[in-house]
Structure formats: C-alpha cells, structure tokens
Write a protein that holds these residues in place. Structure first.
Motif, short mmCIF file in Angstrom:
data_model
loop_
_atom_site.label_atom_id
_atom_site.label_comp_id
_atom_site.label_asym_id
_atom_site.label_seq_id
_atom_site.Cartn_x
_atom_site.Cartn_y
_atom_site.Cartn_z
N GLU A 228 2.19 58.42 34.02
CA GLU A 228 2.88 57.20 34.45
C GLU A 228 4.38 57.28 34.18
O GLU A 228 5.18 56.79 34.98
CB GLU A 228 2.29 55.99 33.72
CG GLU A 228 0.87 55.63 34.17
CD GLU A 228 0.27 54.49 33.37
OE1 GLU A 228 -0.91 54.13 33.62
OE2 GLU A 228 0.97 53.94 32.49
N PHE A 229 4.75 57.92 33.08
CA PHE A 229 6.18 58.07 32.77
C PHE A 229 6.84 58.97 33.81
O PHE A 229 7.93 58.67 34.32
CB PHE A 229 6.35 58.65 31.37
CG PHE A 229 7.76 58.63 30.87
CD1 PHE A 229 8.29 57.49 30.28
CD2 PHE A 229 8.57 59.74 30.98
CE1 PHE A 229 9.60 57.45 29.82
CE2 PHE A 229 9.89 59.73 30.52
CZ PHE A 229 10.40 58.58 29.93
N GLU A 230 6.18 60.08 34.13
CA GLU A 230 6.73 60.99 35.14
C GLU A 230 6.81 60.29 36.50
O GLU A 230 7.82 60.42 37.21
CB GLU A 230 5.87 62.24 35.23
CG GLU A 230 6.40 63.25 36.24
CD GLU A 230 5.60 64.54 36.24
OE1 GLU A 230 5.23 65.01 37.35
OE2 GLU A 230 5.33 65.08 35.14
N ASP A 231 5.78 59.56 36.86
CA ASP A 231 5.80 58.82 38.13
C ASP A 231 6.96 57.82 38.16
O ASP A 231 7.60 57.61 39.20
CB ASP A 231 4.48 58.09 38.35
CG ASP A 231 3.31 59.05 38.62
OD1 ASP A 231 3.57 60.22 38.95
OD2 ASP A 231 2.16 58.60 38.48
N MET A 232 7.23 57.19 37.02
CA MET A 232 8.33 56.24 36.93
C MET A 232 9.67 56.95 37.17
O MET A 232 10.53 56.46 37.92
CB MET A 232 8.34 55.57 35.56
CG MET A 232 9.49 54.60 35.32
SD MET A 232 9.68 54.19 33.56
CE MET A 232 10.35 55.75 32.94
N LEU A 233 9.85 58.13 36.53
CA LEU A 233 11.10 58.88 36.73
C LEU A 233 11.28 59.27 38.20
O LEU A 233 12.38 59.20 38.75
CB LEU A 233 11.10 60.14 35.85
CG LEU A 233 11.06 59.93 34.34
CD1 LEU A 233 11.15 61.28 33.62
CD2 LEU A 233 12.18 59.01 33.87
#
Length: 576
Positions: A228-233
């Motif tokens: 989810e963090f990578e998707d946010m970036l």
C-alpha cells in the motif's frame, strides 16, 4: 568506616536531634536543649555520641558543613554544547546558566563556569581537549569509544568509587538515574566505571510521514503495509499535475538523505525477522543503523527498486549533514513522504516545515505519522534505544570530583529539571487548566538553544514533569502552530510494538576503539551507492560495500562481541 555507612548514621542522627546539640540535617539547623523532656535516656546518649562525632568528623574531612555545602568555595568547569543558533543566546552565559550558577553556589558553595563546545563537531573537539589536558571537569559526549580510548590512556576518572562512596550524598542522582543508568557502563571484569549514562525519558525515535492532504485529494487511505505504501508513492508520482499543478516536475514521492540507514529505518528493519535473538542484537548491534541485522539488505533492495522507478528523490546523496535543501523542498510542498525523527515536521515553530506548508499551500497541508511496514510476524517492530543517552564523564584533570558529583545531583533534582525544561511561567510557558505546560515561543534572553534545554539537563533527555500523564499532555502542547492531534498520533506510533535495547554488560570491546566514525562513513557511502545503482548492479555494489566495511574493522568487532557474549552467557541467546 566507609562513607556509605557513615552517611547512614548522619541520616539517623535527626532522630536524636533533641538529645545532641549540633547534630542536624538539611531541613533543621536548630539544636535542641539537652534538658528537653523528650530527650532519650543517658544510656542512649552515650552510645550514640561516638557515631555522631564520627559523622561530623567525616563531613569535616570532606570540607562540608551539615547542609552539604563546602566550607571553602570550590570551582568547576562544565561542558555545554554550542549549536550556533541564529538568534539564540550565548550557551555559556544566559538566564539558564545563571539559574544553575546561583543554585550551585547557594546549595553547595560551588562556582560553575560553562565551557562551550561546538555541537556538530563535539567528538573532534572533545578529543582535542582531552589530548591537551584541557577538557572541562564535567564533560559530555555521545561517543563512548572516545571515553574508552582516553580511559585506556589514563585520561579519564574512574567514577566507580565516587558513585559508591558518595551514594548517600547524591539522592537525586541515584533516584533519577537509578542503578541501571549509573552502572550501565561498569566493566564486569575490572569494576571500572568511565561514564554515567544519562536517562532517556522517552524512547521516541523516528516516524514515517505522509502528506495527509494528498491522501485526501487522491481518495487514498493511510497505507498499512509495504504494498500500500508503494502504491501510494506511485499514485503521487502519476498524479503530480493534480497535486502540484505547474510544479509537477518537482514532485518527490519519497525523500531521504545521504544517511540512508537512519532515514529509512522503519522500512529496512521491517525485513528483519521478528525472532532475532538478544545475542544477535548485541553481536551485530554496534552499528546503530541496524546495518548488520539479518535480511537488512532486502530493505535497501526495495529502495533501489523505488529509486529506479522514479519514486525517490534523485539528488538525495548530494547534500551533506546540515544542508537545508531537503527541508526547503518539504516546506515548499514538493515531498509526499519521508522517514525522519519522530516529530521532525512539527519542529521549529514559524520556521518549521508545517508552518511553511500552511503558509504556502494551506491550513490542511500536514504531514501525519503512519505505520506501513509490518515484519514477517505482522508486527510493526521498532528497534528502540535502551533508556540511555549522553555519556557523562570526568577527565583525569578534574581536581574537584565531589563538587562535580554535586553538580550532577543538583541538575537531577526534579524542581531544577522542570525549571530548565520549561523556563519561566508567563515568559516561556503557561500553565493549562489540566496542570500541563504549554510552551510560549521566547524572543528574548529566555530563548532555549536546545529542545527543552537538554544541553543543560545533561542527566536527562526529554520532557519529564514527574507525572507521566502531564508529561504527555505537555509534550503535545509544545509545538507552536501544530494541531495537537498530529503530535499525539506521532507520539503513539513511534514506540508502538517497540523492542527496547538491553544491557549485555559485556564491558570493553577493544576492536571498537577508534572505529566508530570511520565505519559509519563507509556505511553511509556504500548504502547511497547501492540505492542509486542500476537494479541489475545492486547486488554487486551492496556486497562489495559490505565486504569493505567488514574488512575495515567490522568483522573484528563482530568476532570480539560474539566471544564476549559466549564468555558471559555460554549458549544462551536471550537476556533475562
């Protein structure tokens, strides 16, 4: 008679105060009449008199009166950090140093002179002062190897007999630091004690921050795992025009610095197995960026992938410590996420990141702390410091060890610590209805050069009102122009699922002597190179850098630590 035994008699002496003229304590200097009807029988008087006389004789030997004031004025010098703050006060001469000077002269008849040492080069400066025999009587450093090096050369005072023999004279120091911090560095083989460990009141370390307003604008939830963090970036990168308009080309989804180990710690340590043993934490834990913990490399591999996908600030390795470029990018509103000190975006009031975002972007432009990196056990593990901080030591040139110990005791007293942390009511704080303190930004001689004056409260780092609830509330009140909600969230997350460091009590590790700075520089350099390497070159760059680190002294430290552990604990892998 040992001093501890003798001082116990001094404390008991107050019980017989009505019987013995001149036997007093610090709260009652009046002698009672021997004819007082409450006086004990003559048999008790005769048996107590020799002990009372011995107590008086010992105080006389130390040059003290019954109130623990030197009969002749003593003089000591104390190190104070000079942070070079623009608009700050002279670190060696201001309201707070005068408070300490007046108090020490009043309570112990000790004159204190402060010696400024540049904060950002303190290791080198203390080295030079020790080498020249000119170090302050009370010295402070974050580098224990520096102390150990000079101790081995006879340049540092062994504090063991001082803290042991003077224990009853130092109730505030012992009560505040406790047995653990006072004896943290006592060598189990020789019994020597070269430094006292200051108390770290809060174990708050770092946090992961994201732009809350960007999440709302893109209809995203705060990330709770790595994907989810990578998707946010990726969403930040791909929606740069929506988020930044004409400044879309300045988009930085994730920012870090040349100090990758510190600035990406929550990410990298999430790859460390949750069942890592205390033995491994000790053997490999001399690098405080956790470089040598198992599977750390995979965290750096993730950063390398992000960098090559345009998710990481491309220029991060170019700017050294103290450079303001990255902060300015955050203030301008170009950075979506970063990992940093637990309250970093909320600091510095009108000059800080939050205030600038509010001015340039709007009142809803805030960074909020999030927890996006669970480990293999689904735990948001944080490897937290042991409750120790700066190391306080006396150079061998110190000719006033007892006066210096009184100094440490005086600044450990709760009333003195609270004043130094908060300052003057109406000038630097206001008392809230719930009893907590709310900081007022000072613009005159009451300006503090360090957060909560930690450069003066050298036995203490972090707010401590004496009441845990009030301390937390006061902490949240202490950020001018920042919503207390943001502070409360950050304060809760930074230690959540934390694993606190323990003391293996292994004593000196000789292989570490003189290696700290050199190995840290090698670590920073090769981690930077590994992050920016092409994906297909990552393993080669990382492995070469690690090999050089180990060959340059790292492996020798590992081997000696492993041997020290096994000597102490045999096949045990966990500390009790």
């Amino acid at each position: 008679m040992r001093l501890t035994r003798f001082l116990t008699i001094v404390s008991l002496c107050s019980v017989f105060a009505l019987a013995f003229a001149g036997c007093t304590n610090s709260n009652n200097n009046e002698s009672a009449s021997p004819s007082n009807s409450s006086a004990p029988p003559a048999s008790e008087q005769s048996s107590a008199s020799p002990s009372a006389n011995a107590a008086d004789a010992k105080l006389e030997e130390l040059g003290l009166d019954s109130n623990l004031r030197f009969k002749e004025t003593r003089k000591i010098t104390v190190e104070i950090y000079d942070r070079g703050n623009t608009g700050g006060t002279k670190p060696e001469d201001n309201v707070y140093t005068q408070f300490i000077k007046d108090g020490m002269l009043r309570d112990h008849n000790v004159e204190v002179t402060f010696v400024p040492v540049p904060r950002w080069t303190e290791g080198d400066v203390i080295n030079n002062l020790l080498a020249a025999g000119q170090a302050p009587d009370v010295a402070v450093t974050y580098s224990y190897p520096t102390i150990q090096t000079y101790a081995n050369m006879g340049g540092v005072t062994d504090l063991a007999p001082l803290v042991d023999d003077y224990k009853d004279l130092l109730p505030n120091l012992w009560g505040y630091l406790t047995e653990d911090n006072i004896n943290w560095d006592r060598d189990p083989n020789t019994g020597t004690l070269w430094a006292l460990e200051a108390r770290l009141n809060t174990l708050n370390r770092i946090n992961t921050f994201v732009r809350e307003d960007w999440l709302k604008k893109l209809n995203l939830q705060a990330p709770t795992n790595l994907q989810e963090f990578e998707d946010m970036l990726i969403a930040f990168r791909d929606n740069a025009s929506t988020l930044l308009g004409d400044d879309a080309d300045k988009m930085i989804p994730f920012s870090t610095s040349y100090d990758v180990g510190w600035r990406t710690d929550h990410l990298t340590t999430s790859f460390i197995p949750d069942n890592i043993t205390d033995k491994d934490l000790f053997v490999y834990g001399f690098d405080d960026r956790h470089l040598l913990y198992p599977n750390y490399k995979e965290g750096i591999r993730t950063l390398n992938k992000w960098y090559n996908e345009g998710l990481v600030w491309k220029d991060f390795p170019l700017y050294p410590a103290g450079d303001a470029t990255e902060d300015n990018l955050m203030k301008a509103g170009f950075v979506g996420a970063f990992i940093h000190n637990w309250d970093y975006p909320y600091r510095n009031g009108a000059d800080g990141i939050t205030a600038n975002l509010h001015n340039l972007v709007g009142p809803d432009a805030n960074y909020i702390a999030v927890e996006p990196f669970p480990n293999d056990a689904g735990v948001y593990r944080k490897f937290l410091s042991a409750p120790v901080d700066r190391k306080i030591f006396f150079p061998a040139t110190n000719k006033e060890p007892l006066a210096s110990m009184f100094y440490l005791d005086w600044i450990s007293k709760i009333d003195n610590r609270v004043y130094l942390q908060f300052g003057e009511e109406g000038k630097t704080y206001e008392k809230m209805p719930d009893g907590s303190y709310k900081t007022i930004a000072a613009t005159d001689e009451y300006i503090m050069n360090s957060p909560a004056n930690i450069d003066y409260t050298i036995t203490s780092n972090g707010l401590d009102t004496g009441d845990p609830d009030l301390t937390v509330k006061s902490l949240a009140n202490g950020y001018d122009g920042v919503d207390a909600r943001l502070i409360e969230v950050a304060n809760q997350i930074t230690t959540h699922d934390g694993r606190v460091g323990k003391n293996a009590k292994a004593g000196e590790i000789k292989a570490e002597e003189g290696q700290g700075q050199a190995l840290s520089a090698k670590r920073d350099a090769f981690l930077d190179q590994a992050v920016v390497a092409p994906v297909d070159k990552f393993d080669a760059v990382y492995d070469a850098g690690m090999k050089d680190y180990l060959n340059s002294g790292g492996q020798a430290i590992i081997d000696e630590r492993k041997a020290a552990w096994e000597t102490l604990y045999g096949s045990e892998t966990m500390l009790k």
